[in-house]
Design an enzyme around this catalytic site. Sequence first.
Site, short mmCIF file in Angstrom:
data_model
loop_
_atom_site.label_atom_id
_atom_site.label_comp_id
_atom_site.label_asym_id
_atom_site.label_seq_id
_atom_site.Cartn_x
_atom_site.Cartn_y
_atom_site.Cartn_z
CB SER A 19 -0.89 0.02 1.24
OG SER A 19 -1.64 -1.16 1.32
N1 SAM Z 1 -0.10 -4.80 4.35
C1 SAM Z 1 0.61 -5.06 3.13
C2 SAM Z 1 1.97 -4.41 3.07
O1 SAM Z 1 2.34 -3.69 4.00
O2 SAM Z 1 2.67 -4.67 2.09
C3 SAM Z 1 -0.18 -4.72 1.90
C4 SAM Z 1 -1.24 -5.70 1.65
S1 SAM Z 1 -1.89 -5.87 0.05
C5 SAM Z 1 -2.66 -4.32 -0.25
C6 SAM Z 1 -3.23 -6.96 0.51
C7 SAM Z 1 -2.80 -8.36 0.86
O3 SAM Z 1 -3.91 -9.04 1.41
C8 SAM Z 1 -2.33 -9.19 -0.32
O4 SAM Z 1 -1.04 -9.66 -0.09
C9 SAM Z 1 -3.34 -10.31 -0.40
O5 SAM Z 1 -2.82 -11.53 -0.86
C10 SAM Z 1 -3.80 -10.40 1.04
N2 SAM Z 1 -5.09 -11.03 1.28
C11 SAM Z 1 -6.25 -10.94 0.60
N3 SAM Z 1 -7.21 -11.71 1.18
C12 SAM Z 1 -6.64 -12.29 2.27
C13 SAM Z 1 -7.11 -13.18 3.28
N4 SAM Z 1 -8.36 -13.65 3.33
N5 SAM Z 1 -6.24 -13.58 4.23
C14 SAM Z 1 -4.96 -13.14 4.24
N6 SAM Z 1 -4.47 -12.31 3.30
C15 SAM Z 1 -5.29 -11.88 2.34
#
Ligand code: SAM
Length: 222
Positions: A61
């Site tokens: 993000s």
């Molecule tokens: N917090 C992260 C960072 O600092 O880089 C950015 C996260 S990215 C915008 C969103 C993440 O959520 C992705 O890596 C995606 O694979 C994960 N995601 C989506 N659904 C999920 C779930 N049900 N459980 C765990 N992770 C999930």
Amino acid sequence: MDLKKKKERLLEYYRHSKTATCKEVIDAFMRVPREDFVLPHQRDQAYDDHPLPIGHGQTISAPHMAFIMCELLELKEGDIVLEVGAGSGYHAAICAEIVAPPNCTNPGHVYTVERIPELAEFAKKNLAKAGYADKVTVIIGDGTLGYPEKAPYDAILVTAAGPKVPEPLIEQLKIGGRLVIPVGARHMYQDLVLVEKIKENKIIRKKVGGVAFVPLIGEHGW
Ligand code: SAM
């Protein structure tokens, strides 16, 4: 311009725009090297204020999102935090700096769940390289189910957008705890929602702004 100058310039912009108001979050931002959490060929963009791809259709993000979410959560030393969506591990490292700062007497801990095993590995490697291996635990799984093993949590942040607030996350929040999550459309534009658990079976929900996140995929997501 070198990365240190770019980082200082970005912080100046955040202070000016009132995105950065909390000392603990500012200190954490200055201590965590975001350049260690992006793909190697994008290091020079680490302090540009936008998301960057990290592979598998996912992103780290924009840095202002770490400020907004951490300030809303009112994190403090000693807190036990759950993140859903580890991605690069950056946001978890920022949380860890606040709940377990260097030389503190009452360190908290961050549990971060990631559904894509390759990204969980990426996050783990980045966190270890930047020195957070003992303050952040990365778990592979469906974070919409939370992580009951370490519940209840003082704070929960979800960094992907769901159709609703997953019930297991509300259950795993402490009374007095706070949760932030983007809720709305599967692609593009959701409301960032702040949930406060004021007593068992009683929460307050507030929309605190518009955001655009990748989808939250899982049993209580899309
Ligand atoms: N917090 C992260 C960072 O600092 O880089 C950015 C996260 S990215 C915008 C969103 C993440 O959520 C992705 O890596 C995606 O694979 C994960 N995601 C989506 N659904 C999920 C779930 N049900 N459980 C765990 N992770 C999930």
